[in-house]
Design a protein around this motif. Structure first.
Motif, PDB file in Angstrom:
ATOM      1  N   THR A  80      -3.548   9.912   6.038  1.00  0.00           N
ATOM      2  CA  THR A  80      -2.850   9.836   4.775  1.00  0.00           C
ATOM      3  C   THR A  80      -1.901   8.699   4.484  1.00  0.00           C
ATOM      4  N   LEU A  81      -1.507   7.999   5.663  1.00  0.00           N
ATOM      5  CA  LEU A  81      -0.716   7.056   5.775  1.00  0.00           C
ATOM      6  C   LEU A  81      -1.440   5.783   5.269  1.00  0.00           C
ATOM      7  N   HIS A  82      -2.613   5.858   5.277  1.00  0.00           N
ATOM      8  CA  HIS A  82      -3.384   4.596   5.140  1.00  0.00           C
ATOM      9  C   HIS A  82      -3.473   3.545   6.027  1.00  0.00           C
ATOM     10  N   ARG A  98       9.483   3.973   2.798  1.00  0.00           N
ATOM     11  CA  ARG A  98       8.228   3.729   2.825  1.00  0.00           C
ATOM     12  C   ARG A  98       8.054   2.348   2.164  1.00  0.00           C
ATOM     13  N   PRO A  99       7.487   1.143   2.709  1.00  0.00           N
ATOM     14  CA  PRO A  99       7.325  -0.005   1.872  1.00  0.00           C
ATOM     15  C   PRO A  99       6.259  -0.007   0.713  1.00  0.00           C
ATOM     16  N   ASP A 108       0.402  -5.936   4.284  1.00  0.00           N
ATOM     17  CA  ASP A 108       0.645  -4.532   4.186  1.00  0.00           C
ATOM     18  C   ASP A 108       0.417  -3.660   5.095  1.00  0.00           C
ATOM     19  N   ARG A 109      -0.496  -4.090   6.101  1.00  0.00           N
ATOM     20  CA  ARG A 109      -1.007  -3.396   7.381  1.00  0.00           C
ATOM     21  C   ARG A 109       0.305  -3.529   8.427  1.00  0.00           C
ATOM     22  N   ILE A 110       0.584  -4.834   8.556  1.00  0.00           N
ATOM     23  CA  ILE A 110       1.680  -5.135   9.583  1.00  0.00           C
ATOM     24  C   ILE A 110       2.878  -4.421   9.133  1.00  0.00           C
ATOM     25  N   THR A 111       3.227  -4.489   7.779  1.00  0.00           N
ATOM     26  CA  THR A 111       4.535  -4.063   7.473  1.00  0.00           C
ATOM     27  C   THR A 111       4.434  -2.502   7.573  1.00  0.00           C
ATOM     28  N   MET A 112       3.242  -1.939   7.422  1.00  0.00           N
ATOM     29  CA  MET A 112       3.445  -0.478   7.557  1.00  0.00           C
ATOM     30  C   MET A 112       3.374   0.136   8.988  1.00  0.00           C
ATOM     31  N   ILE A 113       2.598  -0.446   9.812  1.00  0.00           N
ATOM     32  CA  ILE A 113       2.975  -0.348  11.194  1.00  0.00           C
ATOM     33  C   ILE A 113       4.284  -0.276  11.749  1.00  0.00           C
TER      34      ILE A 113
END
Length: 203
Positions: free
Chosen positions: A19-21, A76-77, A86-91
């Protein structure tokens, strides 16, 4: 039990990985720090410890969720459309929220100091009280030796110190590894988890 509630709280706080993608764990091999830590944090319990009433801890969870949003401003970004960025920012967002939540959760119970380090005496006392079935003295020796030390070996910089997150994950792993035989789940995944824990901590 406090450390089981802690992991339940993380799942509640962040939802599932899908759900966090966030990409599957297998896709995160270039982030060794994440790949190393996540499997134990999101693993199912392999030990059937008793679960006491956790109302007080749930109240702390609710308080800490507010603190994360208000004090640390870890919202949440928003996606930029650049997949890798986006992947690195989310991590980074996940780990910043996780480290700050971990610190808040332990600090409100007196188990973490103001500087983010572990209050060893209080933390050990509370953990022993929360896991009365864990009677092996070697388990508690290893928890105090391995779980309470400052965690400064990470290449990443977080908003909050990682000591509380390391402590909670470490207690979870080691208490599962030393689970009394009568309480152990004997499934293949649990056998592998205990072997991985042994190798990870050198116990």
């Amino acid at each position: 039990m406090e450390h089981h509630l802690f992991f339940l709280s993380l799942v509640t706080l962040f939802g599932t990985l899908s759900t966090l993608h966030v990409p599957k764990l297998d896709d995160l091999s270039d982030h060794d720090y994440l790949h190393k830590e996540v499997p134990s944090y999101f693993s199912k319990s392999c030990c059937n410890y008793n679960e006491p009433n956790a109302e007080d801890e749930m109240n702390i969870f609710i308080d800490c969720r507010g603190i994360i949003n208000d004090k640390y401003k870890l919202q949440r970004p928003k996606p930029t459309g650049q997949d890798e960025e986006d992947r690195i920012t989310m991590i980074s967002w996940i780990w910043n929220r996780t480290t700050c939540f971990s610190y808040c959760f332990l600090h409100k119970q007196g188990m973490a100091n103001e500087d983010g380090t572990i209050n060893v005496e209080t933390a050990m006392k509370k953990q022993k009280k929360s896991i009365p079935e864990l009677v092996d003295p070697e388990a508690w020796t290893n928890i105090e030796k391995l779980c309470t030390k400052p965690n400064d070996d990470d290449k990443e910089t977080y908003v909050c110190k990682k000591d509380a997150l390391h402590f909670s994950g470490c207690v979870h792993d080691i208490s599962e590894y030393y689970c009394p035989d009568a309480l152990q789940s004997k499934g293949e995944s649990c056998v592998k988890y205990r072997e991985d824990t042994k190798n990870k901590y050198g116990i």
